[in-house]
Scaffold this motif. Structure first.
Motif, PDB file in Angstrom:
ATOM      1  N   ILE A  36      -2.190 -19.872 -39.693  1.00 41.04           N
ATOM      2  CA  ILE A  36      -2.209 -18.965 -38.256  1.00 41.04           C
ATOM      3  C   ILE A  36      -2.838 -17.598 -38.302  1.00 41.04           C
ATOM      4  N   VAL A  37      -3.080 -16.475 -39.711  1.00 43.47           N
ATOM      5  CA  VAL A  37      -3.011 -15.747 -39.230  1.00 43.47           C
ATOM      6  C   VAL A  37      -5.145 -16.099 -39.020  1.00 43.47           C
ATOM      7  N   PRO A  38      -5.732 -16.687 -39.838  1.00 41.41           N
ATOM      8  CA  PRO A  38      -7.703 -16.573 -39.289  1.00 41.41           C
ATOM      9  C   PRO A  38      -7.299 -16.682 -38.200  1.00 41.41           C
ATOM     10  N   LEU A  39      -6.907 -17.654 -37.743  1.00 45.09           N
ATOM     11  CA  LEU A  39      -6.989 -18.543 -35.988  1.00 45.09           C
ATOM     12  C   LEU A  39      -6.779 -16.990 -34.967  1.00 45.09           C
ATOM     13  N   THR A  87      -9.742 -15.471 -33.497  1.00 37.80           N
ATOM     14  CA  THR A  87      -9.732 -15.770 -31.776  1.00 37.80           C
ATOM     15  C   THR A  87      -9.604 -14.886 -31.000  1.00 37.80           C
ATOM     16  N   LEU A  88      -8.276 -13.748 -31.216  1.00 37.79           N
ATOM     17  CA  LEU A  88      -8.160 -12.926 -30.116  1.00 37.79           C
ATOM     18  C   LEU A  88      -9.443 -11.794 -30.809  1.00 37.79           C
ATOM     19  N   PRO A  94      -1.717 -23.228 -34.930  1.00 33.82           N
ATOM     20  CA  PRO A  94      -3.036 -23.514 -34.910  1.00 33.82           C
ATOM     21  C   PRO A  94      -3.006 -25.144 -34.030  1.00 33.82           C
ATOM     22  N   ILE A  95      -2.199 -25.341 -33.662  1.00 36.74           N
ATOM     23  CA  ILE A  95      -2.573 -26.751 -33.403  1.00 36.74           C
ATOM     24  C   ILE A  95      -1.885 -26.140 -31.290  1.00 36.74           C
ATOM     25  N   THR A  96      -1.327 -25.480 -31.100  1.00 32.53           N
ATOM     26  CA  THR A  96      -0.939 -25.700 -29.840  1.00 32.53           C
ATOM     27  C   THR A  96      -2.438 -24.381 -29.564  1.00 32.53           C
ATOM     28  N   LEU A  97      -3.095 -23.681 -29.594  1.00 28.58           N
ATOM     29  CA  LEU A  97      -3.945 -22.782 -29.637  1.00 28.58           C
ATOM     30  C   LEU A  97      -5.735 -24.258 -29.736  1.00 28.58           C
ATOM     31  N   ASP A  98      -5.706 -24.771 -30.220  1.00 26.34           N
ATOM     32  CA  ASP A  98      -6.415 -26.225 -30.284  1.00 26.34           C
ATOM     33  C   ASP A  98      -6.503 -26.415 -28.941  1.00 26.34           C
TER      34      ASP A  98
END
Length: 412
Positions: A53-56, A60-61, A274-278
């Motif tokens: 979660i943190v690195p994504l 990403t942002l 993470p899955i939602t961002l993917d």
């Protein structure tokens, strides 16, 4: 063995998840509480997802901010926040309407001798202040998503300023390339973790079914049934809104179904992030949009929880034989909308939201304890809707932004 592994890797993810769900239910029904021996495999899935979660969110942002103008970010942020408040209020109205139609809880009695300790509601002010973390490391270690979003925006804007300056342009570009590389490395880790999702889902479902069984569903079946009807109505609202916005519905659900199922099983919007961002990446949505809209939605946009508040309020009022008046319903809508934001990111947020509304409307706290018996069954559907709403809103706003860019005159 290699052939079996290759077949597993190449198989459709949603097919693997579906098989995992069915096998998990069967194992849970057969072995009952003994199925909890599989719980560590489910815990591992949650840990792997939270690990990313943190690195994504951070990378990403930061990358997304550097792909947009500041004016565009401000406009998109306004749209995202407006959408989240609007749909939360609408979700509560849907919940009250559906619950008032079916009247769950009528004929049931309440055990007033049973006491229930309600966690303290931190309030809207506390949540707003938590947006600016006192310590960056603490924000990361405590998984304060609002704080992480603020940190990513601050550093993203700073790197963008460096890149556009004459003096530090080369340095800014180097920093951006490092962050972009870390973002791609995180996505590579994500692709590996995705292959473990079906195994983790199988373990979680087996554990839940084995321990929960069908007893709670039968005992409070009317409440669960009405809530799921309301969730479906809200889902139809998303679909209509997306059709009006000319979002490809078939493509949307083909990509969104994996985070929807994962959220249903794990009961964690932030854990599913993470899955939602993917999924947003696979939908080819703007990175600068979904980079902050989805983490923000996982923290603040809880349409499923809003429906849960509404249905629970009607249920509790019917149990004590004092149905909600129109004024009470208005109170539920107003307080419930604020509560769904004010308890963002707090463990047991659903129970806190319900207790907050019950206290304001004058409903018995003993009913909150009664509702915890079906917490798992209710939480699954609500969390799946939360994630769907985040992705639907992001898709709709992405479409409006794309339309706006097409309509803008080309500078000569």
């Amino acid at each position: 063995m290699k052939a079996i592994w290759r077949s597993y890797i190449e198989a459709s993810l949603i097919l693997k998840i579906t098989i995992a769900l069915i096998l998990g239910i069967i194992v849970g029904l057969i072995f009952g509480p003994d199925a909890s021996v599989l719980a560590p495999f489910g815990d591992l899935l949650l840990r792997l997802l939270k690990f990313l979660i943190v690195p994504l969110v951070l990378f990403t942002l930061i990358v997304g901010v550097n792909q947009s103008k500041m004016g565009d970010l401000g406009r998109m942020g306004g749209k995202v926040f407006g959408y989240y408040v609007l749909t939360s209020a609408f979700a509560i109205i849907v919940g009250i309407s559906v619950a008032s139609l079916f009247d769950p809880g009528t004929g049931m009695t309440l055990d007033t001798s049973e006491k229930f300790e309600v966690p303290e509601n931190p309030g809207v002010t506390s949540v707003i202040l938590s947006i600016v973390p006192e310590n960056i490391i603490t924000a990361f270690s405590e998984l304060n998503l609002l704080g992480i979003i603020f940190t990513a925006l601050a550093f993203g804007i700073a790197i963008s300023a460096l890149r556009s300056s004459k003096e530090y342009g080369e340095l800014g570009e180097s920093v951006y390339n490092v962050v972009n590389g870390l973002n791609e490395a995180t996505l590579n880790i994500m692709r590996v973790i995705i292959q473990y999702i079906p195994i983790g889902i199988f373990a979680i479902i087996a554990d839940v079914v084995g321990n929960q069984g069908a007893d709670a569903l039968i005992e409070l079946g009317s409440m669960v049934g009405v809530l799921y009807v309301a969730l479906i109505v809200q889902l139809v609202f998303y679909i209509i809104f997306m059709i009006l916005s000319k979002v490809n519905i078939k493509q949307f659900f083909s990509k969104a179904r994996t985070p929807m199922v994962t959220a249903f099983v794990t009961q964690s919007s932030s854990g599913t992030l993470p899955i939602t961002l993917d999924a947003a990446k696979n939908l080819k949505l703007s990175k600068s949009l979904y980079g902050f809209s989805l983490p923000l939605g996982a923290t603040m946009n809880m349409d499923g929880a809003a429906i849960r508040i509404a249905v629970s309020a009607v249920f509790a009022a019917n149990v004590i034989g004092d149905p909600l008046s129109f004024a009470d319903m208005l109170q539920v809508v107003l307080i419930g909308t604020l509560a769904s934001v004010g308890t963002a990111g707090v463990p047991g947020a659903g129970i806190i939201m319900i207790a907050t509304v019950f206290a304001q409307v004058g409903l018995p706290m003993e009913a909150v304890g009664l509702l915890t018996a079906i917490d798992v069954l209710v939480g699954m559907g609500c969390t799946a809707l939360n994630v769907t709403g985040d992705l639907a809103g992001t898709s709709i706003i992405n479409k409006s932004e794309a339309k706006r860019k097409k309509e803008q005159p080309i500078a000569k």
